[in-house]
Design an enzyme around this catalytic site. Structure first.
Site, mmCIF file in Angstrom:
data_model
loop_
_atom_site.group_PDB
_atom_site.id
_atom_site.type_symbol
_atom_site.label_atom_id
_atom_site.label_comp_id
_atom_site.label_asym_id
_atom_site.label_seq_id
_atom_site.Cartn_x
_atom_site.Cartn_y
_atom_site.Cartn_z
ATOM 1 N N THR A 99 15.602 -7.412 -5.995
ATOM 2 C CA THR A 99 15.898 -8.560 -6.852
ATOM 3 C C THR A 99 17.324 -8.540 -7.375
ATOM 4 O OG1 THR A 99 13.578 -8.740 -7.541
ATOM 5 C CG2 THR A 99 15.218 -9.764 -8.970
ATOM 6 N N ASP A 125 14.042 -6.320 1.010
ATOM 7 C CA ASP A 125 13.138 -6.480 -0.126
ATOM 8 C C ASP A 125 12.380 -5.160 -0.244
ATOM 9 O OD1 ASP A 125 10.478 -7.061 -1.396
ATOM 10 O OD2 ASP A 125 11.352 -9.053 -1.566
ATOM 11 N N SER A 177 9.497 -4.412 -0.854
ATOM 12 C CA SER A 177 8.157 -4.371 -0.256
ATOM 13 C C SER A 177 8.211 -3.871 1.186
ATOM 14 C CB SER A 177 7.500 -5.754 -0.312
ATOM 15 O OG SER A 177 8.272 -6.712 0.387
ATOM 16 N N THR A 179 12.299 -3.571 -7.531
ATOM 17 C CA THR A 179 11.396 -2.956 -8.506
ATOM 18 C C THR A 179 9.986 -2.707 -7.981
ATOM 19 O OG1 THR A 179 10.802 -5.133 -9.411
ATOM 20 C CG2 THR A 179 12.654 -3.970 -10.435
ATOM 21 N N ASP A 180 9.535 -3.481 -6.979
ATOM 22 C CA ASP A 180 8.137 -3.389 -6.559
ATOM 23 C C ASP A 180 7.743 -1.986 -6.107
ATOM 24 O OD1 ASP A 180 7.701 -6.003 -7.164
ATOM 25 O OD2 ASP A 180 7.706 -6.734 -5.110
ATOM 26 N N THR A 219 -7.044 9.880 -11.648
ATOM 27 C CA THR A 219 -7.769 8.926 -12.481
ATOM 28 C C THR A 219 -7.151 7.540 -12.342
ATOM 29 O OG1 THR A 219 -8.377 8.307 -14.759
ATOM 30 C CG2 THR A 219 -6.349 9.576 -14.471
ATOM 31 N N GLN A 220 -7.988 6.511 -12.504
ATOM 32 C CA GLN A 220 -7.492 5.134 -12.496
ATOM 33 C C GLN A 220 -6.774 4.776 -13.795
ATOM 34 O OE1 GLN A 220 -10.510 2.245 -11.338
ATOM 35 N NE2 GLN A 220 -11.501 3.742 -10.012
ATOM 36 N N CYS A 221 -6.971 5.565 -14.829
ATOM 37 C CA CYS A 221 -6.389 5.266 -16.129
ATOM 38 C C CYS A 221 -4.905 5.639 -16.153
ATOM 39 C CB CYS A 221 -7.110 6.047 -17.227
ATOM 40 S SG CYS A 221 -8.888 5.760 -17.294
#
Length: 343
Positions: A13, A62, A64, A94-95, A280-282
């Protein structure tokens, strides 16, 4: 003191322009005209004491489109120029910036200079861009000698007024100027009116020889549990020896559903030498295998606890370990805090 900084522009970006198809990266020679600190180095007195070198990744992309091949290109450029500069800045989209920062942290052995990744949420051509501030702040970290601040010899992310350890960082917003955070680790530095470094958290540098381990394996999968997830396809892939590693994002502190299919997966991994890197997903907190009865299935030699590692660092570390080490060494290296990536 005079500092020399190598700036590598990869795309993202920061240097994008509007087209009919949306924002696309443009060339560095267009971007530099929008950077007052570079166009006129008298903009800041201290910038007179910095020697800048610029290079663009070929091709610019990009973020990505970033992949292990891109990481290798970036690492090779830094490795080739390492002895000639005090610090390095990578301008990146940033992605996937946190993935690249994590990957680079594992690739470099005995780093004793700053490698600073930065970017922006708005292009440099936008009147409200955050790119100028982000890049200027990155210059202070990479050109530390000219500003009489301590060296941060790490791969780090400089965004907004935060300096974060690269392999502890995650992207938290698509539009907030504070786009990154480090949920389980304090900032390495705060770039406010005064620059404050958390010196007790920063690596002091290494006396051993700087080196590069660039290999990554793509024989991995990233699996996020959800209620009702059926692991049968994953079991089949493991039994057919299609993968060598799984990042398993468990519930809470390391919990799985209690059914026979998960036990079958563990047995298949044990038999086929497939490592499970359990996380963990947290975003905050850590995995604690054994804390709950629901995590009992994970008590196996094929499972490594990721503790409080980020998802980005977990995946890149697993790819890097499989790419560089034989199976017999992988469990120990994954469980170690090799680059400050986990507590």
């Amino acid at each position: 003191m005079m500092s020399s900084i190598f700036i590598l522009y990869t795309g993202g970006t920061f240097g994008m322009k509007k087209t009919k198809k949306g924002l696309v990266p443009t060339q560095w020679n267009e971007i530099i005209n929008y950077l007052p600190a570079f166009k006129n180095q008298n903009y800041f007195d201290s910038f007179n004491q910095i020697d800048f070198t610029y290079e663009a990744l070929e091709p610019i992309v990009d973020s990505s489109d970033m992949n292990p091949e891109s990481w290798n290109k970036i690492a090779e450029i830094i490795y080739k120029n390492y002895d000639y500069y005090h610090g390095f800045i990578i301008i990146h989209g940033t992605d996937t910036l946190a993935y690249t920062a994590s990957a680079l942290s594992f690739m470099f052995n005995n780093l004793d200079k700053p490698i600073v990744l930065t970017g922006s949420q708005l292009p440099i051509f936008h009147p409200r861009t955050d790119g100028i501030v982000n890049l200027s702040n990155a210059i202070y970290i990479a050109g530390y000698q000219s500003f009489e601040i301590d060296c941060i010899p790490e791969v780090c992310i400089c965004f907004n007024d935060d300096v974060l350890r690269g392999n502890r960082s995650i992207k938290v917003s698509t539009n907030d100027f504070e786009g990154f955070s480090s949920p389980n680790f304090e900032n390495l530095a705060y770039l406010e009116q005064n620059i404050t470094l958390n010196n007790n958290l920063i690596y002091s540098g290494y006396k051993e020889k700087f080196g590069l381990q660039p290999k990554f394996s793509d024989n991995v999968v990233n699996v996020t549990l959800f209620p009702g997830y059926n692991p049968s396809a994953l079991i089949s892939i493991v039994k057919n020896q299609k993968i060598e590693g799984i990042v398993l994002k468990t519930f809470g502190a390391g919990n799985l559903p209690k059914n026979s299919q998960w036990q079958e997966l563990i047995k298949a991994c044990e038999k086929n030498k497939t490592i499970i890197f359990a996380t963990t997903q947290c975003p905050n907190g850590r995995i604690e295998i054994g804390q709950y009865a629901s995590s009992e299935t994970l008590q196996s030699n094929c499972v490594v606890s990721g503790k409080d590692i980020t998802s980005e660092a977990a995946l890149t570390k697993l790819m890097w370990v499989i790419g560089n080490y034989p199976y017999e060494e992988r469990h120990d290296i994954l469980s170690q805090n090799t680059r400050g990536e986990m507590t």
